[in-house]
Design a protein around this motif. Structure first.
Motif, mmCIF file in Angstrom:
data_model
loop_
_atom_site.group_PDB
_atom_site.id
_atom_site.type_symbol
_atom_site.label_atom_id
_atom_site.label_comp_id
_atom_site.label_asym_id
_atom_site.label_seq_id
_atom_site.Cartn_x
_atom_site.Cartn_y
_atom_site.Cartn_z
ATOM 1 N N THR A 161 0.891 -1.070 0.001
ATOM 2 C CA THR A 161 0.055 -0.049 0.014
ATOM 3 C C THR A 161 0.892 1.366 -0.134
ATOM 4 O O THR A 161 2.120 1.206 0.307
ATOM 5 C CB THR A 161 -1.029 -0.132 1.159
ATOM 6 N N LYS A 162 0.245 2.441 0.048
ATOM 7 C CA LYS A 162 1.019 3.594 -0.339
ATOM 8 C C LYS A 162 0.284 4.673 0.641
ATOM 9 O O LYS A 162 -1.041 4.879 0.267
ATOM 10 C CB LYS A 162 1.158 4.071 -1.893
ATOM 11 N N ASP A 163 1.007 5.346 1.392
ATOM 12 C CA ASP A 163 0.284 6.518 2.042
ATOM 13 C C ASP A 163 1.401 7.514 2.279
ATOM 14 O O ASP A 163 2.204 7.719 1.563
ATOM 15 C CB ASP A 163 -0.072 5.905 3.692
ATOM 16 N N LYS A 215 -7.377 5.743 2.139
ATOM 17 C CA LYS A 215 -7.049 7.042 1.473
ATOM 18 C C LYS A 215 -6.673 6.722 0.019
ATOM 19 O O LYS A 215 -6.670 7.930 -0.715
ATOM 20 C CB LYS A 215 -5.757 7.429 2.104
ATOM 21 N N ASN A 216 -6.098 5.495 -0.488
ATOM 22 C CA ASN A 216 -5.606 5.453 -1.685
ATOM 23 C C ASN A 216 -5.730 3.978 -1.815
ATOM 24 O O ASN A 216 -5.092 3.092 -1.616
ATOM 25 C CB ASN A 216 -4.052 5.454 -1.866
ATOM 26 N N SER A 217 -6.944 3.410 -2.610
ATOM 27 C CA SER A 217 -7.446 2.119 -2.891
ATOM 28 C C SER A 217 -6.507 1.304 -3.807
ATOM 29 O O SER A 217 -6.561 0.048 -3.639
ATOM 30 C CB SER A 217 -8.575 1.830 -3.432
ATOM 31 N N GLU A 218 -5.553 1.818 -4.302
ATOM 32 C CA GLU A 218 -4.493 1.188 -5.249
ATOM 33 C C GLU A 218 -3.612 0.249 -4.418
ATOM 34 O O GLU A 218 -3.078 0.992 -3.647
ATOM 35 C CB GLU A 218 -3.757 2.191 -6.171
ATOM 36 N N ARG A 246 -7.559 -2.684 -6.877
ATOM 37 C CA ARG A 246 -8.142 -1.934 -5.979
ATOM 38 C C ARG A 246 -8.534 -2.595 -4.992
ATOM 39 O O ARG A 246 -9.384 -3.590 -5.009
ATOM 40 C CB ARG A 246 -9.232 -0.913 -6.543
#
Length: 146
Positions: A21-23, A58-61, A84
């Motif tokens: 994931t990415k945050d 915040k970011n579903s990718e 996703r």
């Protein structure tokens, strides 16, 4: 060779995936126990406060890997995927039953607190790369989902 069938075999034989994931802090990878359905959607339970759970909101990718391995020096067999992910509401006893069975636990009863503070998440892959070194060396086979 039926690519989807081979992917399903790998999913059936394994139980841990590495999910990226990415945050705002950058990339993060978590190992999670998963289950799947016939459409190759991947599900897991996780603490909603965990970094990967918060990142998905915040970011579903997302991207990930699942590798089948029982010993060293065996041919590589696994999948790489991206798609996703989203949080699912409710206890989902259908998923809990499958999840607990895969881990060797008894089936939950309706009304049991199957989540114990966790939430369900679902990953809908858009593309899966199959790696089967025994059949194709390092030549990946791709499966695109709609």
């Amino acid at each position: 060779m039926d690519i989807k069938k081979k992917i399903m075999e790998i999913l059936e034989k394994t139980h841990i995936m590495s999910l990226a994931t990415k945050d705002e802090g950058g990339l993060w990878v978590s190992d999670l126990v998963f289950i799947f359905d016939d459409d190759l959607n991947i599900y897991w339970m996780s603490d909603p406060d965990a970094r990967h759970s918060q990142a998905i909101l915040k970011n579903s990718e997302v991207a990930g890997t699942i590798t089948f391995s029982t010993k060293s020096k065996e041919p590589n067999l696994g999948i790489q995927f991206f798609g996703r992910a989203n949080k699912i509401d409710g206890p989902r006893y259908d998923l809990a039953t499958k999840h607990l069975k895969k881990r060797g636990h008894s089936e939950p009863k309706e009304g049991d607190d199957v989540l114990q503070g966790d939430s369900w998440y679902m990953l809908k892959p858009s593309k899966i790369h199959l790696i089967d070194e025994e059949l194709w060396g390092y030549d990946k086979k791709s499966f695109i989902l709609k």
